[in-house]
Design a protein around this motif. Structure first.
Motif, PDB file in Angstrom:
ATOM      1  N   GLU A  29      80.995 -56.886   7.651  1.00  0.00           N
ATOM      2  CA  GLU A  29      80.993 -55.631   6.898  1.00  0.00           C
ATOM      3  C   GLU A  29      82.389 -55.018   6.849  1.00  0.00           C
ATOM      4  O   GLU A  29      82.803 -54.475   5.818  1.00  0.00           O
ATOM      5  CB  GLU A  29      79.998 -54.644   7.507  1.00  0.00           C
ATOM      6  CG  GLU A  29      78.554 -55.054   7.311  1.00  0.00           C
ATOM      7  CD  GLU A  29      77.569 -54.180   8.069  1.00  0.00           C
ATOM      8  OE1 GLU A  29      77.994 -53.286   8.843  1.00  0.00           O
ATOM      9  OE2 GLU A  29      76.358 -54.384   7.894  1.00  0.00           O
ATOM     10  N   LEU A  30      83.118 -55.117   7.943  1.00  0.00           N
ATOM     11  CA  LEU A  30      84.499 -54.613   7.986  1.00  0.00           C
ATOM     12  C   LEU A  30      85.373 -55.401   7.019  1.00  0.00           C
ATOM     13  O   LEU A  30      86.148 -54.808   6.253  1.00  0.00           O
ATOM     14  CB  LEU A  30      85.048 -54.719   9.412  1.00  0.00           C
ATOM     15  CG  LEU A  30      86.516 -54.370   9.610  1.00  0.00           C
ATOM     16  CD1 LEU A  30      86.808 -52.933   9.185  1.00  0.00           C
ATOM     17  CD2 LEU A  30      86.907 -54.573  11.077  1.00  0.00           C
ATOM     18  N   TYR A  66      89.195 -50.657  16.865  1.00  0.00           N
ATOM     19  CA  TYR A  66      90.310 -51.505  17.310  1.00  0.00           C
ATOM     20  C   TYR A  66      89.790 -52.871  17.742  1.00  0.00           C
ATOM     21  O   TYR A  66      90.389 -53.903  17.436  1.00  0.00           O
ATOM     22  CB  TYR A  66      91.085 -50.857  18.462  1.00  0.00           C
ATOM     23  CG  TYR A  66      91.573 -49.455  18.183  1.00  0.00           C
ATOM     24  CD1 TYR A  66      92.089 -49.093  16.947  1.00  0.00           C
ATOM     25  CD2 TYR A  66      91.513 -48.491  19.178  1.00  0.00           C
ATOM     26  CE1 TYR A  66      92.539 -47.811  16.705  1.00  0.00           C
ATOM     27  CE2 TYR A  66      91.962 -47.198  18.939  1.00  0.00           C
ATOM     28  CZ  TYR A  66      92.473 -46.855  17.698  1.00  0.00           C
ATOM     29  OH  TYR A  66      92.903 -45.587  17.461  1.00  0.00           O
ATOM     30  N   SER A  67      88.678 -52.869  18.441  1.00  0.00           N
ATOM     31  CA  SER A  67      88.086 -54.110  18.934  1.00  0.00           C
ATOM     32  C   SER A  67      87.640 -55.006  17.773  1.00  0.00           C
ATOM     33  O   SER A  67      87.918 -56.213  17.771  1.00  0.00           O
ATOM     34  CB  SER A  67      86.906 -53.778  19.840  1.00  0.00           C
ATOM     35  OG  SER A  67      86.281 -54.948  20.283  1.00  0.00           O
ATOM     36  N   HIS A  68      86.976 -54.442  16.795  1.00  0.00           N
ATOM     37  CA  HIS A  68      86.513 -55.230  15.644  1.00  0.00           C
ATOM     38  C   HIS A  68      87.685 -55.740  14.808  1.00  0.00           C
ATOM     39  O   HIS A  68      87.661 -56.887  14.343  1.00  0.00           O
ATOM     40  CB  HIS A  68      85.556 -54.419  14.773  1.00  0.00           C
ATOM     41  CG  HIS A  68      84.196 -54.274  15.368  1.00  0.00           C
ATOM     42  ND1 HIS A  68      83.324 -55.329  15.501  1.00  0.00           N
ATOM     43  CD2 HIS A  68      83.554 -53.200  15.879  1.00  0.00           C
ATOM     44  CE1 HIS A  68      82.198 -54.913  16.058  1.00  0.00           C
ATOM     45  NE2 HIS A  68      82.324 -53.618  16.301  1.00  0.00           N
ATOM     46  N   ILE A  69      88.709 -54.920  14.633  1.00  0.00           N
ATOM     47  CA  ILE A  69      89.906 -55.342  13.893  1.00  0.00           C
ATOM     48  C   ILE A  69      90.568 -56.522  14.610  1.00  0.00           C
ATOM     49  O   ILE A  69      90.916 -57.535  13.999  1.00  0.00           O
ATOM     50  CB  ILE A  69      90.920 -54.180  13.738  1.00  0.00           C
ATOM     51  CG1 ILE A  69      90.362 -53.098  12.811  1.00  0.00           C
ATOM     52  CG2 ILE A  69      92.283 -54.676  13.286  1.00  0.00           C
ATOM     53  CD1 ILE A  69      90.475 -53.368  11.337  1.00  0.00           C
ATOM     54  N   ARG A  73      90.848 -60.260  13.016  1.00  0.00           N
ATOM     55  CA  ARG A  73      92.176 -60.882  12.853  1.00  0.00           C
ATOM     56  C   ARG A  73      92.226 -62.247  13.533  1.00  0.00           C
ATOM     57  O   ARG A  73      92.665 -63.236  12.958  1.00  0.00           O
ATOM     58  CB  ARG A  73      93.248 -60.002  13.502  1.00  0.00           C
ATOM     59  CG  ARG A  73      93.762 -58.913  12.674  1.00  0.00           C
ATOM     60  CD  ARG A  73      94.795 -58.155  13.491  1.00  0.00           C
ATOM     61  NE  ARG A  73      95.560 -57.271  12.662  1.00  0.00           N
ATOM     62  CZ  ARG A  73      96.083 -56.136  13.090  1.00  0.00           C
ATOM     63  NH1 ARG A  73      95.937 -55.762  14.343  1.00  0.00           N
ATOM     64  NH2 ARG A  73      96.769 -55.384  12.270  1.00  0.00           N
ATOM     65  N   LYS A  74      91.795 -62.262  14.788  1.00  0.00           N
ATOM     66  CA  LYS A  74      91.849 -63.484  15.595  1.00  0.00           C
ATOM     67  C   LYS A  74      91.053 -64.608  14.934  1.00  0.00           C
ATOM     68  O   LYS A  74      91.532 -65.741  14.827  1.00  0.00           O
ATOM     69  CB  LYS A  74      91.303 -63.195  16.998  1.00  0.00           C
ATOM     70  CG  LYS A  74      91.316 -64.388  17.915  1.00  0.00           C
ATOM     71  CD  LYS A  74      90.761 -64.040  19.276  1.00  0.00           C
ATOM     72  CE  LYS A  74      90.713 -65.281  20.155  1.00  0.00           C
ATOM     73  NZ  LYS A  74      89.983 -65.062  21.391  1.00  0.00           N
ATOM     74  N   LYS A  75      89.858 -64.313  14.463  1.00  0.00           N
ATOM     75  CA  LYS A  75      89.006 -65.343  13.865  1.00  0.00           C
ATOM     76  C   LYS A  75      89.601 -65.880  12.564  1.00  0.00           C
ATOM     77  O   LYS A  75      89.535 -67.080  12.308  1.00  0.00           O
ATOM     78  CB  LYS A  75      87.599 -64.789  13.630  1.00  0.00           C
ATOM     79  CG  LYS A  75      86.839 -64.577  14.933  1.00  0.00           C
ATOM     80  CD  LYS A  75      85.475 -63.990  14.692  1.00  0.00           C
ATOM     81  CE  LYS A  75      84.732 -63.804  16.009  1.00  0.00           C
ATOM     82  NZ  LYS A  75      83.357 -63.308  15.803  1.00  0.00           N
ATOM     83  N   LEU A  76      90.190 -65.016  11.755  1.00  0.00           N
ATOM     84  CA  LEU A  76      90.786 -65.459  10.499  1.00  0.00           C
ATOM     85  C   LEU A  76      92.032 -66.313  10.752  1.00  0.00           C
ATOM     86  O   LEU A  76      92.222 -67.355  10.116  1.00  0.00           O
ATOM     87  CB  LEU A  76      91.134 -64.266   9.608  1.00  0.00           C
ATOM     88  CG  LEU A  76      89.957 -63.441   9.089  1.00  0.00           C
ATOM     89  CD1 LEU A  76      90.452 -62.245   8.291  1.00  0.00           C
ATOM     90  CD2 LEU A  76      88.997 -64.283   8.264  1.00  0.00           C
ATOM     91  N   VAL A  77      92.851 -65.885  11.699  1.00  0.00           N
ATOM     92  CA  VAL A  77      94.080 -66.616  12.008  1.00  0.00           C
ATOM     93  C   VAL A  77      93.763 -67.960  12.667  1.00  0.00           C
ATOM     94  O   VAL A  77      94.403 -68.971  12.364  1.00  0.00           O
ATOM     95  CB  VAL A  77      95.021 -65.760  12.886  1.00  0.00           C
ATOM     96  CG1 VAL A  77      96.185 -66.576  13.424  1.00  0.00           C
ATOM     97  CG2 VAL A  77      95.548 -64.569  12.078  1.00  0.00           C
ATOM     98  N   GLU A  78      92.770 -68.002  13.538  1.00  0.00           N
ATOM     99  CA  GLU A  78      92.388 -69.253  14.208  1.00  0.00           C
ATOM    100  C   GLU A  78      91.972 -70.336  13.215  1.00  0.00           C
ATOM    101  O   GLU A  78      92.139 -71.517  13.481  1.00  0.00           O
ATOM    102  CB  GLU A  78      91.233 -69.020  15.189  1.00  0.00           C
ATOM    103  CG  GLU A  78      91.661 -68.416  16.498  1.00  0.00           C
ATOM    104  CD  GLU A  78      90.488 -68.165  17.442  1.00  0.00           C
ATOM    105  OE1 GLU A  78      89.310 -68.201  16.988  1.00  0.00           O
ATOM    106  OE2 GLU A  78      90.741 -67.908  18.622  1.00  0.00           O
ATOM    107  N   LYS A  79      91.431 -69.937  12.071  1.00  0.00           N
ATOM    108  CA  LYS A  79      90.991 -70.901  11.056  1.00  0.00           C
ATOM    109  C   LYS A  79      92.088 -71.226  10.048  1.00  0.00           C
ATOM    110  O   LYS A  79      91.845 -71.922   9.072  1.00  0.00           O
ATOM    111  CB  LYS A  79      89.748 -70.380  10.329  1.00  0.00           C
ATOM    112  CG  LYS A  79      88.536 -70.218  11.211  1.00  0.00           C
ATOM    113  CD  LYS A  79      88.056 -71.543  11.753  1.00  0.00           C
ATOM    114  CE  LYS A  79      86.818 -71.337  12.613  1.00  0.00           C
ATOM    115  NZ  LYS A  79      86.239 -72.565  13.088  1.00  0.00           N
ATOM    116  N   GLY A  80      93.293 -70.697  10.267  1.00  0.00           N
ATOM    117  CA  GLY A  80      94.408 -71.034   9.396  1.00  0.00           C
ATOM    118  C   GLY A  80      94.808 -69.957   8.411  1.00  0.00           C
ATOM    119  O   GLY A  80      95.693 -70.162   7.591  1.00  0.00           O
TER     120      GLY A  80
END
Length: 98
Positions: A29-30, A66-69, A73-80
């Motif tokens: 949703e974010l 802050y936690s959700h952001i 971020r981490k999940k999107l960057v981890e996938k490239g």
């Protein structure tokens, strides 16, 4: 579609460069909220109200945002993907090309 990011709203799925990204309901949703406001600054208050309703504005803390952001971020960057979420100090966040 945004750069390497592909969101299938009907399936509620997200892919980065063809790789599936597993998100929680709130992270999804974010992401949708940020994507609907590409290149615009959205305040923490706007995010809180959009995702959790007005009662969260009274909590006095935005740590949950802050936690959700951070997790998104981490999940999107981890996938490239790139870090598309820019913190705008004292204002909020902006989703844009890095």
């Amino acid at each position: 579609v945004f750069e390497k990011l592909l969101v299938n709203h009907a399936e509620k799925s997200v892919k980065v460069g063809g790789k599936e990204v597993t998100l929680t309901k709130k992270e999804y949703e974010l992401l949708i909220y940020l994507l609907s406001n590409i290149n615009r600054v959205v305040t923490k208050e706007a995010i809180a109200e959009h995702l959790w309703g007005e009662e969260m504005l009274d909590s006095g803390s935005f740590d949950f945002i802050y936690s959700h952001i951070k997790n998104l971020r981490k999940k999107l960057v981890e996938k490239g993907g790139e870090d598309y979420i820019q913190a705008m100090y004292g204002m909020g966040y902006k989703f844009c090309k890095s």
